[in-house]
Structures are given as structure tokens and as C-alpha cells.
Design a protein around this motif. Sequence first.
Motif, PDB file in Angstrom:
ATOM      1  N   THR A  41       0.806  -1.230   0.000  1.00  0.00           N
ATOM      2  CA  THR A  41       0.000   0.000   0.000  1.00  0.00           C
ATOM      3  C   THR A  41       0.835   1.273   0.000  1.00  0.00           C
ATOM      4  O   THR A  41       0.318   2.359  -0.186  1.00  0.00           O
ATOM      5  N   ALA A  42       2.134   1.148   0.253  1.00  0.00           N
ATOM      6  CA  ALA A  42       3.005   2.330   0.258  1.00  0.00           C
ATOM      7  C   ALA A  42       4.419   1.854  -0.053  1.00  0.00           C
ATOM      8  O   ALA A  42       4.742   0.674   0.122  1.00  0.00           O
ATOM      9  N   GLY A  43       5.236   2.802  -0.478  1.00  0.00           N
ATOM     10  CA  GLY A  43       6.610   2.456  -0.824  1.00  0.00           C
ATOM     11  C   GLY A  43       7.340   1.818   0.349  1.00  0.00           C
ATOM     12  O   GLY A  43       8.217   0.968   0.171  1.00  0.00           O
ATOM     13  N   ILE A  69      -1.255  -0.414  -4.287  1.00  0.00           N
ATOM     14  CA  ILE A  69      -2.717  -0.531  -4.403  1.00  0.00           C
ATOM     15  C   ILE A  69      -3.318  -0.096  -3.074  1.00  0.00           C
ATOM     16  O   ILE A  69      -2.920  -0.598  -2.029  1.00  0.00           O
ATOM     17  N   ARG A  70      -4.229   0.859  -3.144  1.00  0.00           N
ATOM     18  CA  ARG A  70      -4.964   1.233  -1.928  1.00  0.00           C
ATOM     19  C   ARG A  70      -6.451   1.184  -2.241  1.00  0.00           C
ATOM     20  O   ARG A  70      -6.914   1.892  -3.141  1.00  0.00           O
ATOM     21  N   THR A  71      -7.172   0.344  -1.521  1.00  0.00           N
ATOM     22  CA  THR A  71      -8.610   0.272  -1.800  1.00  0.00           C
ATOM     23  C   THR A  71      -9.434   0.850  -0.656  1.00  0.00           C
ATOM     24  O   THR A  71     -10.652   0.824  -0.706  1.00  0.00           O
ATOM     25  N   TRP A 163       2.113  12.907  10.849  1.00  0.00           N
ATOM     26  CA  TRP A 163       2.696  11.724  11.492  1.00  0.00           C
ATOM     27  C   TRP A 163       2.385  10.568  10.585  1.00  0.00           C
ATOM     28  O   TRP A 163       1.259  10.465  10.081  1.00  0.00           O
ATOM     29  N   TRP A 164       3.346   9.689  10.330  1.00  0.00           N
ATOM     30  CA  TRP A 164       3.054   8.598   9.385  1.00  0.00           C
ATOM     31  C   TRP A 164       3.308   7.234   9.976  1.00  0.00           C
ATOM     32  O   TRP A 164       4.326   6.977  10.579  1.00  0.00           O
ATOM     33  N   ILE A 165       2.321   6.367   9.773  1.00  0.00           N
ATOM     34  CA  ILE A 165       2.460   4.962  10.149  1.00  0.00           C
ATOM     35  C   ILE A 165       1.628   4.163   9.147  1.00  0.00           C
ATOM     36  O   ILE A 165       0.569   4.612   8.716  1.00  0.00           O
ATOM     37  N   TRP A 205       4.579  15.621  -1.695  1.00  0.00           N
ATOM     38  CA  TRP A 205       5.702  14.813  -1.208  1.00  0.00           C
ATOM     39  C   TRP A 205       5.656  14.793   0.316  1.00  0.00           C
ATOM     40  O   TRP A 205       5.214  15.765   0.944  1.00  0.00           O
ATOM     41  N   ASN A 206       6.139  13.691   0.841  1.00  0.00           N
ATOM     42  CA  ASN A 206       6.097  13.508   2.285  1.00  0.00           C
ATOM     43  C   ASN A 206       7.419  12.893   2.737  1.00  0.00           C
ATOM     44  O   ASN A 206       7.785  11.818   2.280  1.00  0.00           O
ATOM     45  N   ASP A 207       8.141  13.594   3.605  1.00  0.00           N
ATOM     46  CA  ASP A 207       9.380  13.028   4.167  1.00  0.00           C
ATOM     47  C   ASP A 207       9.071  12.574   5.594  1.00  0.00           C
ATOM     48  O   ASP A 207       8.762  13.399   6.457  1.00  0.00           O
ATOM     49  N   VAL A 228      14.791   7.495   7.155  1.00  0.00           N
ATOM     50  CA  VAL A 228      13.990   8.418   6.372  1.00  0.00           C
ATOM     51  C   VAL A 228      13.198   7.607   5.357  1.00  0.00           C
ATOM     52  O   VAL A 228      13.743   6.726   4.692  1.00  0.00           O
ATOM     53  N   ASP A 229      11.896   7.899   5.265  1.00  0.00           N
ATOM     54  CA  ASP A 229      11.017   7.273   4.271  1.00  0.00           C
ATOM     55  C   ASP A 229      10.330   8.411   3.562  1.00  0.00           C
ATOM     56  O   ASP A 229       9.623   9.198   4.200  1.00  0.00           O
ATOM     57  N   THR A 230      10.546   8.564   2.273  1.00  0.00           N
ATOM     58  CA  THR A 230       9.821   9.643   1.599  1.00  0.00           C
ATOM     59  C   THR A 230       8.923   9.073   0.519  1.00  0.00           C
ATOM     60  O   THR A 230       9.202   8.012  -0.032  1.00  0.00           O
ATOM     61  N   GLY A 231       7.835   9.758   0.237  1.00  0.00           N
ATOM     62  CA  GLY A 231       6.911   9.276  -0.774  1.00  0.00           C
ATOM     63  C   GLY A 231       6.318  10.417  -1.580  1.00  0.00           C
ATOM     64  O   GLY A 231       5.795  11.380  -1.029  1.00  0.00           O
ATOM     65  N   MET A 232       6.469  10.311  -2.906  1.00  0.00           N
ATOM     66  CA  MET A 232       5.883  11.299  -3.814  1.00  0.00           C
ATOM     67  C   MET A 232       4.979  10.544  -4.787  1.00  0.00           C
ATOM     68  O   MET A 232       5.443   9.669  -5.522  1.00  0.00           O
TER      69      MET A 232
HETATM   70  N1  SER Z   1       5.218   6.317   3.907  1.00  0.00           N
HETATM   71  C1  SER Z   1       4.877   7.636   3.462  1.00  0.00           C
HETATM   72  C2  SER Z   1       3.652   7.657   2.571  1.00  0.00           C
HETATM   73  O1  SER Z   1       3.239   6.636   2.061  1.00  0.00           O
HETATM   74  C3  SER Z   1       6.043   8.261   2.734  1.00  0.00           C
HETATM   75  O2  SER Z   1       6.550   7.387   1.781  1.00  0.00           O
HETATM   76  O3  SER Z   1       3.114   8.714   2.361  1.00  0.00           O
END
Ligand code: SER
Length: 626
Positions: A41-43, A69-71, A163-165, A205-207, A228-232
Motif C-alpha cells: 500500500t506504500a513504498g 494498491i490502496r482500496t 505523522w506517518w504509520i 511529497w512527504n518526508d 527516512v522514508d519519503t513518498g511522492m
Molecule cells: N510512507 C509515506 C507515505 O506513504 C512516505 O513514503 O506517504
Amino acid sequence: MKITAQELRVKYLNFFKSKGHTIIPSASLVPENDSSVLFTTAGMHPLVPYLLGQQHPGGRRVTNVQKCIRTGDIDEVGDDTHLTFFEMLGNWSFGDYFKEDAIKWSFGFLTSKEYLNLPLERLAFSVFSGDNDAPRDEEAAGIWRSLGVPESRIAYLPKDDNWWIAGNTGPCGPDTEMFYWIDDGTPAPENFQDTHHDKRWVEIWNDVFMQFEKQADGKLIPLKQQNVDTGMGLDRTLAVLNGQSSVYDTELFSEMWEVIELDQQIMTNDEVRKARIVLDHIRAAVFIVTDGVEPSNKDRGYVLRRLLRRAMVMGRLLNLKHHWLESLMGKVAATYVQAYPPVVEKSENTFKVILAEQQKFEKTLEKGLKEFEKLIKNHSDVGASFSRPPYPSEQRHNPLDEAGRLKAAPAIMGLTGKDAFDLYQTYGFPWELTKELAEQTGQQIDKTEFEEEFKKHQELSRTASAGQFKGGLASHSEKIVRYHTATHLMNAALRKVLGDHVWQKGSNITEERTRFDFTHDKKMTPEEIYQVEVAVNDWIARDLPVKKDILPLEEARKLGAIGVFGAKYPDQVSVYTISDPKTSEIISREFCGGPHVEHTGTIGKFKIQKEEASSAGVRRIKAIIE
Ligand code: SER
């Protein structure tokens, strides 16, 4: 067009390569060895073990474009921003760089001339406002300011925003998000704190600064390392960079729009939404099937079936021309041939699987529509005929309205929620279809009642797949680790007993069992099952050492390491070997991220509980350790 999807992917990866990152391929949409979610569901998802401290074969800095994939938001699909399939660009530090470099590089990629060259006047940033778990992120804000970001363009936002989880437990931490003001002719507002809810600020983008692991009891414990986990999001960023107001307007969908031959200019909003659902769901389905999933009534297969059926219903309501599905799948493959060659390489099978589902559903769709007509007749004096779906133009000028009855009359509460659920159960009619059909005959159905029936049903199936949501890579319990190693031994034993045609197709491990899919086209005999158990238990009894090496892919292959059938591996791989030091016999050598036990003696007694067909040419074993 200012930038293409492929240019954006390449620019991103090259930028981070120039900062010492190893480019790694996208992992499968089907999580390997992780039972906590159905899809990636995420990188960050395939990388959880490395965020928790395991050594990544690519080193401590990697970058990738991950298919996701996010449903969860499936009901929102069809608006301007929601998709079920998307790609996520990401850069990762596994205990290497932290806030300062992450933010500087994000800023560099967004604003420098050779990369995205975005004007600072249209950018804004949010940081965590602080609570009992972590302090107000003055550090991140300070770094943004040092790069020239005005104070007014930095918002401090609470946990809900910054905050990301992934899910309920696992690695997590505060994040800083980057927003771009879309080009609608108005200048971006100066003060971001007060305007951050304005939809024209699009998050691109999210760092995430992953410093904690959230436990099942809700406690946060500091991780061994700072990550560090970033997602664009690729689709969304592509849209805003090119001044498009919807992700469905990007080049990634343009060829698909041509196929369905509907002119958005003259469509109603509802028709546009339906068409977008068709495009989104078929694209997602093509990627899901390419990664080895087939429609079924369970888990991933069920999600896939739902996507396909919903798309087919929408296609029917839009009266799409004959063979729209074939043409649409062809366009998905053509759009992604460069970025994901397997979408084309495996297209023959993918198309076959999806068309078979269509054939199957067409039949029940017909029957279901007849049943629907009957129900309508029983419940009211309003007849309905759905032997041919209405054309979009007819929907706009609803012929039933012309009769003068339905438009003026208040909606009739005729069909019950239970009827809708029965249509769903027996004919696979999603709620939405029944609701839409009912509305066309002036009826409304009670959704609460349908949901109640649905919940009853869900509870039953949840009990059946309860294991799905427990365990997983995020919680490497000792039991799960033992199951991992037992699974390698089982793989080796299957190859020994049945032959080298046996290849792993997938696996799923919970605290209670290991489930293993492998290529073999016959049912195993009781004798073969017994031999596999004996071999595994013999290796366990010999207390063999389990060794991990990080090797170049070629070398690992030369050494005979085996992996998951059809999987792509990075240039550097981690390989687990189980061998007998007395005889130098190699029992098992597999590409695997781990973790594993150090000695097989700790595994316990291995027992096969079930052997059954999984799909054509693939068998499935469920085994336990006691
Ligand atoms: N895990 C975060 C997200 O999916 C950054 O990659 O937004």
C-alpha cells in the motif's frame, strides 16, 4: 506537456542516485512473506525489515518507484485525486542520513533548474506541531527556513496531518510535507498555516522521519536507527506539474480515454465519474493480475473481482462499445511498457484471466438483472426492463420521467437492503449497482440494512481470515522467524521429493502456520507428503547452521540460489544458505530478506496439514510447527 511520467521517474531516480542512493526495482504488489496486508500500500511496505534494522543488500541509501494498491478509499475513486493503483517515488535512509539531508535534497529536487524547477512562491511546507510522543519539529522548520523558505509558508500541524504509520503498528514518526499551489490564475496565499485546507494546495511529497516503532499496546519505542522514508505520488505530482486539475487528465490515462470514446465535454458529472472508475479499476486489475493474482472470493482475489465487476457494471451503464475491455487493457499495457515491461510480457495471461472473469460475470449479470426486475415488480407497480442498459443520453433524459410518474413522485422505499444483499451474494452485484439500478426506477434502498447484512457476512469471513491481520513483517515474533526458516526447508524438500520444476509462487506466514504456493501440476500423493515431512524434520534434527550473505545477483545465481518464480531482484541480493558443515552438502540456498533462525534445531516439529490446488499448475501447502 511540461514533463512526462517517464521523465519524472527518471529524474527522481537519477537525482537520488547522484546523492549516493542505489536504485532498486519496485517490489510486487503482492507482499512477500508479509501477512499483515493484502497489497503493497506504500513504498515503505516492502522495506519494513530494513527500517527495523536489517541490512539491505543495496546499502543504507536506496531509491525506487513502487507500485501500490490502496482500496481503503475506493468510494472516492472517480473524483479528481483518488486512485486504487498508483506509483510512489521514494528515497530511503536505513539508519544513514536524517532530517537535514532529507529536507535539503527534497528542496533541491523540487526547486533546482535541472530537476523540477518549481518556483518557491508556489510551495509550502508543514511540520509536526508536537505532542507527548515527540516534540514540535522546530528542527525541520529551521532547515526549511535555512534554505530560504519564508516563515509564513511553514505550518505546524498535529498528528492527524504530520505523522506517518502504515496501519496500526510498526515503524513510524513525524513527517514534513510539501505542497504545491495549483495553477488556477490566482497567486498562492502568503500564510500557509491558515490556508492549508484549501484544496488548491496539493500535497506532493512527504518526508517521514521514522524513529519509533509503535507496539500493539500503543507504546512507542525508539528504533535502533533513525530512518527516512519519503513518498511522492507520481500521478498526482504529474498532474500538478502539468497544470491538470485531475489525475485522470494525465498522459497515463489519455490513451485509455480514447478507447472508451466518450466525450468528457458533453458528459454529465456522474458519467465522468463512472468512466474514471472504469479506467482506474481496469488499470489496477491489469497490474494486480500481472503480479500473479486471480479473481476469487477471498482476500486479494476478492478485491480484484470487486474491481473488475464494478468496472464492468459501470461499462455497461455507460453503454461502452463492444470489446472495450480488450482495447482498454491493451492501452494499459502500451502506457506502461517502458516502466513495467512485465505488464506487456505477461499480457497474454493477464488478458485471458480478466476476460474469463468478464465472461463469467456477464452471465450472472444477465440473470441478476432479471432477478432485479422481478424484485422491482413485486415491490411496486413500477415495471422495469434492463435487458439493454440505457444509453447515457437516456439516463440524462430519464424515460421513466417522461411517463410523468417517477420524477414527481417521492422515492419509493421498495427494495429492501436484504434484497440488495441477496443480489450481491447470489449474483455478485455490488451495492452500488443495485442502488444505481433502483434509482433509475425511482426506488431507494436502505443502505444501513444492506450494511448490516454485509457486516454479518464479513464477520463470518473475517473469522476465516483472522490470521491475515496478525503478525506480518512488522512484528518479527520468534515464532514467525522459525516459520520463515521452516518454509525454506520445505521448499528444498519439495524440490528434492518432487523435482526441480518446483518453484515458489508465493508464501504467507502467520503465527499459526506457513502457507506456501509452488509450481507443480498434480496433487501430491500421501507418500510424497510424508517424504517432505521426513526430510524437513531430518534437517531440523541435524541442527544445521543458517548463514546470510550479501552477494552480487549474478554470483548468487551461479551459486544456485533460488527465489520466487518470476520475481525481479536488485543487483545486490541477500542469500540465506542452510548447509551441513560435516558433509558440505547445501540443503537450501534462497534469495531472501529474512529474518531466519541461526540453527535449524530451534524450529520445532514440522507437519503438513493440507495440500490443495491453488490455481492452474500451482499447489498450496499449509504446514505448522509444533
Ligand atoms: N510512507 C509515506 C507515505 O506513504 C512516505 O513514503 O506517504
